[in-house]
Design a protein around this motif. Sequence first.
Motif, PDB file in Angstrom:
ATOM      1  N   ILE A 430     -14.770  -1.847  -0.903  1.00 57.97           N
ATOM      2  CA  ILE A 430     -14.506  -2.093  -2.312  1.00 57.97           C
ATOM      3  C   ILE A 430     -14.487  -3.604  -2.513  1.00 57.97           C
ATOM      4  O   ILE A 430     -13.657  -4.312  -1.929  1.00 57.97           O
ATOM      5  N   GLN A 431     -15.429  -4.080  -3.318  1.00 62.47           N
ATOM      6  CA  GLN A 431     -15.628  -5.519  -3.507  1.00 62.47           C
ATOM      7  C   GLN A 431     -15.092  -5.950  -4.865  1.00 62.47           C
ATOM      8  O   GLN A 431     -15.359  -5.301  -5.876  1.00 62.47           O
ATOM      9  N   THR A 432     -14.318  -7.035  -4.875  1.00 61.48           N
ATOM     10  CA  THR A 432     -13.818  -7.617  -6.120  1.00 61.48           C
ATOM     11  C   THR A 432     -14.229  -9.087  -6.166  1.00 61.48           C
ATOM     12  O   THR A 432     -14.862  -9.598  -5.246  1.00 61.48           O
ATOM     13  N   ASP A 433     -13.810  -9.758  -7.247  1.00 62.93           N
ATOM     14  CA  ASP A 433     -14.111 -11.193  -7.345  1.00 62.93           C
ATOM     15  C   ASP A 433     -12.931 -12.058  -6.900  1.00 62.93           C
ATOM     16  O   ASP A 433     -12.895 -13.260  -7.168  1.00 62.93           O
ATOM     17  N   ILE A 434     -11.955 -11.469  -6.216  1.00 62.62           N
ATOM     18  CA  ILE A 434     -10.794 -12.223  -5.733  1.00 62.62           C
ATOM     19  C   ILE A 434     -11.211 -13.143  -4.591  1.00 62.62           C
ATOM     20  O   ILE A 434     -11.916 -12.737  -3.660  1.00 62.62           O
ATOM     21  N   LYS A 435     -10.766 -14.385  -4.660  1.00 59.59           N
ATOM     22  CA  LYS A 435     -11.126 -15.400  -3.664  1.00 59.59           C
ATOM     23  C   LYS A 435     -10.057 -15.400  -2.563  1.00 59.59           C
ATOM     24  O   LYS A 435      -9.094 -16.167  -2.600  1.00 59.59           O
ATOM     25  N   SER A 436     -10.256 -14.572  -1.561  1.00 62.24           N
ATOM     26  CA  SER A 436      -9.200 -14.335  -0.575  1.00 62.24           C
ATOM     27  C   SER A 436      -9.218 -15.296   0.606  1.00 62.24           C
ATOM     28  O   SER A 436      -8.257 -15.326   1.388  1.00 62.24           O
ATOM     29  N   ASN A 437     -10.276 -16.025   0.800  1.00 67.10           N
ATOM     30  CA  ASN A 437     -10.342 -17.058   1.825  1.00 67.10           C
ATOM     31  C   ASN A 437      -9.965 -16.538   3.212  1.00 67.10           C
ATOM     32  O   ASN A 437      -9.059 -17.061   3.870  1.00 67.10           O
ATOM     33  N   LYS A 438     -10.602 -15.470   3.637  1.00 68.84           N
ATOM     34  CA  LYS A 438     -10.435 -14.860   4.963  1.00 68.84           C
ATOM     35  C   LYS A 438      -9.076 -14.204   5.193  1.00 68.84           C
ATOM     36  O   LYS A 438      -8.809 -13.690   6.283  1.00 68.84           O
ATOM     37  N   THR A 439      -8.202 -14.196   4.190  1.00 69.75           N
ATOM     38  CA  THR A 439      -6.828 -13.746   4.375  1.00 69.75           C
ATOM     39  C   THR A 439      -6.591 -12.410   3.690  1.00 69.75           C
ATOM     40  O   THR A 439      -7.023 -12.201   2.556  1.00 69.75           O
ATOM     41  N   PHE A 440      -5.899 -11.521   4.378  1.00 69.52           N
ATOM     42  CA  PHE A 440      -5.497 -10.247   3.781  1.00 69.52           C
ATOM     43  C   PHE A 440      -4.198  -9.802   4.438  1.00 69.52           C
ATOM     44  O   PHE A 440      -3.713 -10.438   5.380  1.00 69.52           O
ATOM     45  N   TYR A 441      -3.627  -8.719   3.946  1.00 66.28           N
ATOM     46  CA  TYR A 441      -2.304  -8.278   4.389  1.00 66.28           C
ATOM     47  C   TYR A 441      -2.342  -6.777   4.674  1.00 66.28           C
ATOM     48  O   TYR A 441      -2.845  -6.002   3.870  1.00 66.28           O
ATOM     49  N   THR A 442      -1.799  -6.380   5.828  1.00 68.32           N
ATOM     50  CA  THR A 442      -1.725  -4.953   6.174  1.00 68.32           C
ATOM     51  C   THR A 442      -0.275  -4.608   6.486  1.00 68.32           C
ATOM     52  O   THR A 442       0.502  -5.459   6.934  1.00 68.32           O
ATOM     53  N   ASP A 443       0.072  -3.338   6.278  1.00 67.25           N
ATOM     54  CA  ASP A 443       1.458  -2.939   6.511  1.00 67.25           C
ATOM     55  C   ASP A 443       1.733  -2.740   7.993  1.00 67.25           C
ATOM     56  O   ASP A 443       0.828  -2.479   8.791  1.00 67.25           O
ATOM     57  N   SER A 444       2.995  -2.832   8.344  1.00 64.51           N
ATOM     58  CA  SER A 444       3.458  -2.549   9.698  1.00 64.51           C
ATOM     59  C   SER A 444       4.316  -1.293   9.624  1.00 64.51           C
ATOM     60  O   SER A 444       5.465  -1.346   9.182  1.00 64.51           O
ATOM     61  N   ASN A 445       3.736  -0.157  10.015  1.00 67.33           N
ATOM     62  CA  ASN A 445       4.442   1.132   9.948  1.00 67.33           C
ATOM     63  C   ASN A 445       5.008   1.411   8.560  1.00 67.33           C
ATOM     64  O   ASN A 445       6.083   2.002   8.420  1.00 67.33           O
ATOM     65  N   GLY A 446       4.292   1.007   7.530  1.00 72.22           N
ATOM     66  CA  GLY A 446       4.721   1.282   6.170  1.00 72.22           C
ATOM     67  C   GLY A 446       5.872   0.422   5.687  1.00 72.22           C
ATOM     68  O   GLY A 446       6.394   0.639   4.598  1.00 72.22           O
ATOM     69  N   ARG A 447       6.278  -0.580   6.464  1.00 68.73           N
ATOM     70  CA  ARG A 447       7.441  -1.397   6.098  1.00 68.73           C
ATOM     71  C   ARG A 447       6.992  -2.818   5.732  1.00 68.73           C
ATOM     72  O   ARG A 447       6.619  -3.066   4.601  1.00 68.73           O
ATOM     73  N   ASP A 448       7.029  -3.753   6.693  1.00 72.75           N
ATOM     74  CA  ASP A 448       6.588  -5.114   6.394  1.00 72.75           C
ATOM     75  C   ASP A 448       5.092  -5.133   6.075  1.00 72.75           C
ATOM     76  O   ASP A 448       4.339  -4.266   6.507  1.00 72.75           O
TER      77      ASP A 448
END
Length: 725
Positions: A430-448
């Motif tokens: 899924i492609q957007t126009d957000i300029k994320s600069n190689k950075t993204f965030y994933t959950d850790s066991n649904g918490r952090d």
Amino acid sequence: MVSEYGKLIHYVNQDGRVNALYSSPSIYTDAKYALDKSWPLKTDDYFPYADRINAYWTGYFTSRPALKLYVRMMSGYYLAARQLEFFKGRIETGPTTEILADALAIAQHHDAVSGTSKQHVADDYAKRLFIGYKQAEDLVSNSLACMVESASASGCKNPRINFKQCPLLNISYCPPTEADLAPGKKLVVVVYNALGWKRADVVRIPVVNKNIIVQDSTGKEIESQLLPIVKESIAIRNYYATAYVGESPTSSPNYWLVFTATVPPLGFSSYVITSGKQAVAASIPQTFYKTDGSQSDSVEVGSGNLKLLYSANGGKFTQYFNKRNQVRSSLEQSFSYYSADDGSKDDHKDIQASGAYVFRPNGSFPIHPEGKVPVTILRGPLLDEVHQNINSWIYQITRVYKEKEHVEVEFTVGPIPIDNGIGKELVTQIQTDIKSNKTFYTDSNGRDFLKRIRDYRADWDLQVNQPAAGNYYPINLGLFLKDNNNEFSVLVDRSVGGSSLVDGQLELMLHRRLLNDDGRGVAEALNETVCALGKCMGLTVQGKYYIRIDSLGEGAKWRRSFGQEIYSPLLLAFTEQDGDKFTKFPVPTFTGIDPSYSLPDNVAIITLQELEDHTVLLRFAHLYEVDEDKDLSTKASVELKRLFPKRKINKIKELSLSANQERVEMEKKRLKWKAEAPSDSREVARGGPVDPTKLVVELAPMEIRTFVIDLSQSVPEGWKSHMSL
């Protein structure tokens, strides 16, 4: 018989200079603590893991996606079943949740829900879950029957009402709702909400007749909508219902009946479906075709705040727009697959194929529509649907609800073709126009949520030889990316693998079908098949993911609150009634807590269970991290007196997270380690002790607290005192 290690210990100790012994984690920990030194802090994790070149253990994040969903579904069901057992009152004889609890515990094995067992072992895990579900299903039905009949908590043993449930509702198989209602007959749907706050959600059930109406428990007609069940869904329904139930369905429903159920916290509402003189308005299909022509014209989907634009000629997402907050972004979704490397070109001493553990792609290939494929839009008062038959083995439905501000995408994938002798690993981007600069965030066991940077690790100089596999992470709740203006979030219905391999884009792996073993112990290929109706086919997987774009700083509210709704979907139970005898239940709607109370928006109740000694095990979780949300990343309070309004709290003890020791005693034994404090180090906030008079539980961000409560067993005014009218 002395082991080889025993012999070694014996002869080493004879020398006298070294004392060798069988150790334990506690002995090792005490030895390290005795060094009295400062230790470095690590706040991130070690994902993704590779044991050698080309061997990233990131495939198991998605392996056996159907089993992963089944474990997730049963976990949410178990949570609701324990609550209903508590409200009814636990009895020594009769069905319990214990068998399901054991099956879920076994399914947490690192070769179970991970998808890295042999096929017959995976089948056994699923079988154990089903056996546990069947007993919990009886408990749920009996509990609901007692509660709607207004029986006291201790006096209900043989309720008259027989509730039925539909574990295969996701494939439109639900015999209780598919009966053609005769005059004077009605279908009653009881909808239970396991969350601690009131919720309104859309209920979908398959029906045969369109001449029906939906009413709430007061007799008020509820707005509803009919959606045709497409032939692709019926084919899957018939095949898999036969495989799972053991007999072919004798008939097929024609429609999905859709209506909005509003349910109190830790409670239920009931709805009545009867034959009507006038049919519910069926959604009118609007069809256009995918072509390679101009995409200048757009088609708008969505009747509420959220609007999606599709290209009229290309049939693709083009834009996302929320008119409430004026958030707008380009949006494009596509499918592709990774060709699974079989390791045939490797040195014979270092062969590495893609398998149950290891994700090793050998090229990525976009999936284009096969010819002139129709795209159909169904519009209605509650939601709009976009149906896309991508190819012969991928079907997708995109939903936009009038009262919601997220996109729901339902995919049906399989059987993945392997005619060319090559395994495939299907992904969606899924492609957007957000300029994320190689950075993204994933959950850790649904918490952090942990920060990820493509091709980078903070602790060492990373050399990535597998650009896709080396940047994949486990996704249990969701992932998101952001720039200076917006946040783009995707939540999932089960654990999968995911990444952001291109700026502004999120990628999910939905299904895997492989033809080689990866040499990590499974000793067979991940090639799942299902046999029914005299034939065996590769596994077809159905699932959902959810998309939303928010202004910067606003996305956490949706990720946390809706994430709880995904994990704890509304529980549905059905019974048919004769209109002359049972016009309504004595208790048509119920909440187990004070009717004027609900849990704070940042707190979830994750355990409410009556134990064998009739005490109550209670766990709360604060859903937010520090500084995650400007309003909700603060301490929260839960009023226990309002949580148990008709029960006297005689005694309360706080326990460790696993409930095997009192917290006071645990704190006495806790070792105080010295740490090399980072520059942004802050003291971890904790909720204070529970005052035995006020009985208020405090929770700090990300805190989970566990209690055992001794409650009085009497319910002075019966179930009617709990009614929420």
